[in-house]
Write an enzyme that holds these catalytic residues in place. Structure first.
Site, short mmCIF file in Angstrom:
data_model
loop_
_atom_site.label_atom_id
_atom_site.label_comp_id
_atom_site.label_asym_id
_atom_site.label_seq_id
_atom_site.Cartn_x
_atom_site.Cartn_y
_atom_site.Cartn_z
N PRO A 72 0.83 -1.22 0.00
CA PRO A 72 0.00 0.00 0.00
C PRO A 72 0.86 1.27 0.00
CG PRO A 72 -0.55 -1.49 1.82
CD PRO A 72 0.71 -1.97 1.24
N GLU A 73 0.47 2.24 -0.82
CA GLU A 73 1.18 3.51 -0.84
C GLU A 73 0.29 4.57 -0.20
OE1 GLU A 73 3.49 4.22 -4.36
OE2 GLU A 73 3.62 2.09 -4.79
N LYS A 84 2.53 6.81 5.21
CA LYS A 84 1.97 5.47 5.16
C LYS A 84 1.63 4.93 6.55
CE LYS A 84 5.27 4.26 1.93
NZ LYS A 84 5.98 3.23 1.18
N ASN A 100 6.81 2.12 -4.21
CA ASN A 100 7.54 1.69 -5.40
C ASN A 100 6.78 1.90 -6.71
OD1 ASN A 100 10.06 0.85 -5.99
ND2 ASN A 100 9.53 -1.31 -6.12
N ARG A 102 12.73 -2.85 -3.54
CA ARG A 102 13.97 -2.78 -4.28
C ARG A 102 13.82 -2.59 -5.78
NH1 ARG A 102 16.92 -7.62 -1.65
NH2 ARG A 102 15.38 -8.57 -3.00
#
Ligand SMILES: [Zn+2]
Length: 258
Positions: free
Chosen positions: A2-3, A51, A163, A248
């Site tokens: 979740p962003e 977040k 990400n 990553r």
């Protein structure tokens, strides 16, 4: 993962179910708070900060949670039976609603006055009432040699980008994720776009950065390694970037982004 926009939505749902109501039940399934009981306390609000989620009570207690990788909060009518699950970390309920937190990465109870100890390090919150683009830019430029893809994910610079949005923002601005922040001339445009992108997504489910909500067409480069760039046809690349093992992999088009 979740962003900021998804966490903002979760905060809205929790606020609607819990705020202005007295807790009739709290069930902490994390060892540290096994004996904590918030029954009888009035919840005043639920808010997101980057977040992080903060649920506050009228007598100065805050329940701090973070969804991390797989966490979620589900709200249902209080009378509904909730299937028992080892994934449940916390249940907060009142006479009308129950909020069940699954696989929460963080569950913490603290004094509201001490919230700064858990969220004080965060940079300006992209969806917060105190959003400050100038301060976000200042923080991003603070480490000019750092790759911009890493800097955008660092919640100390600005809070809310994960990400997916990182990859999409950099594509839309034509910036290679490894370009040093100091070499990004129009960082204000990047920050402005970040704000607009999260804001545009905060009321809907799922993330759409292309303007097309159809499955498989929602992103420009994120999750599309080895497939043709939607703009130029060059194959989208992916590689590990940064120190956070949860976030990553980055995606970019080697032709559109420099
Ligand atoms: Zn391209």
């Amino acid at each position: 993962m979740p962003e900021g926009d998804a966490v903002w939505q979760t905060a809205q749902r929790l606020h609607q179910a819990l705020a202005g109501r007295v807790l009739t039940r709290s069930d902490f399934r994390v060892p540290r708070y096994a004996t904590t009981d918030l029954k009888g306390r009035l919840v005043t609000e639920a808010v997101s900060r980057g977040k992080h989620l903060l649920i506050r009570t009228g007598d100065g207690i805050t329940v701090h949670t973070h969804l991390r990788m797989d966490g979620s909060w589900r709200v249902s009518p209080a009378r509904d039976r909730v299937a028992n699950s080892h994934r449940i970390r916390l249940i907060l309920a009142n006479t009308e609603w129950q909020a069940v937190g699954y696989q929460l990465g963080v569950v913490e109870v603290l004094h509201t006055a001490s919230e700064h100890t858990v969220v004080g390090y965060l940079g300006p919150d992209l969806l917060g009432p105190d959003w400050d683009p100038v301060e976000a830019e200042r923080r991003l430029r603070g480490d000019p040699a750092r790759p911009v893809g890493e800097a955008l994910l660092d919640q100390r610079n600005l809070a809310g980008i994960g990400n997916v949005y990182k990859a999409e923002l950099l594509f839309l601005r034509g910036i290679n994720p490894w370009r040093p922040v100091g070499d990004v001339a129009d960082i204000d445009a990047l920050v402005g776009l970040a704000r607009r992108m999260l804001d545009a997504n905060k009321e809907r489910s799922g993330m759409v950065t292309t303007g097309v909500a159809r499955r498989g067409e929602q992103t420009w480069v994120y999750g599309r390694a080895g497939r043709p760039c939607r703009r130029c046809g060059t194959l989208v690349k992916s590689a590990d970037q940064g120190r956070n093992p949860e976030e990553r992999i980055t995606y970019w088009c080697p032709r559109c982004q420099s």
